[in-house]
Design an enzyme around this catalytic site. Sequence first.
Site: not given
Ligand code: PEP
Length: 255
Positions: A9, A11, A98, A168, A174, A214
């Site tokens: 992803n 973003k 988000e 998640e 993040g 993460s």
């Molecule tokens: C995400 O955007 O779905 C995500 C898990 O981001 P990150 O890996 O940066 O935590």
Amino acid sequence: MTRPLLAANWKMHKGPAEAASFGAEFASLYAPRADRTVVLFPPALSLAALKASLADRADIRIGVQDVHQEAEGAHTGSLSAAMAAQAGAGWVLAGHSERRHEFGDTDEQVAKKVSRILEAGLRPMLCVGEKLEEREGGRLEAVLRRQLEAVLNALTPADAGAITYAYEPVWAIGTGRTASPADAAEAHAILRTILAETTGAVAAAQATVLYGGSVKPSNIGELLSADGVDGGLVGGASLDPESFAAICSAGPGDT
Ligand code: PEP
């Protein structure tokens, strides 16, 4: 575990030029593998350039990060599931935290989005997860149940079977703070229990459930070895082709 699925992803990162150079470099680092599914979610404006850079890599699927809950209309700035399909997307994220927390997507809107995605013949990747205060307040199961049931109660069992899930935890997205394999296994077990109640035991056992939050090359191996974890949805660490190729190449238990 089913065949692991690794998804990126991006973003609001990478315009068409950067997406095309990622595609070329990633393709040189990650060879097609029959035992993996890889899906990239670039910004919608970069989808065509990324697709062109991966024209000879049908094994790498591409999707968009969101669609509107209505099929069409006066919704300035939005895109529809049918448009995403026409532009060559195969997958769509729905309910990313988000979108839920920055843009106010409600459970009801997420449910409608999943219906539009399915109507357009696309694969929804439904994201669910709790905030830190919800986990600490003992509300993990209640939050997952609310988010899942809002979507599943609006679908037939056959449609529900087309959903890929991503657990998640909001506190891990993040932040550099990853759920432990035990935390992930616990949440995935809860998620599958809720799925079993709504879609049946067989569909729940067969569902693909990713972990996101993460994920990086150094922790994907232990996360893949956690019970019930079928892959990863990766944000920050998917922006670099080398790092995402390492994640896509990892096996359960790799360090
Ligand atoms: C995400 O955007 O779905 C995500 C898990 O981001 P990150 O890996 O940066 O935590």
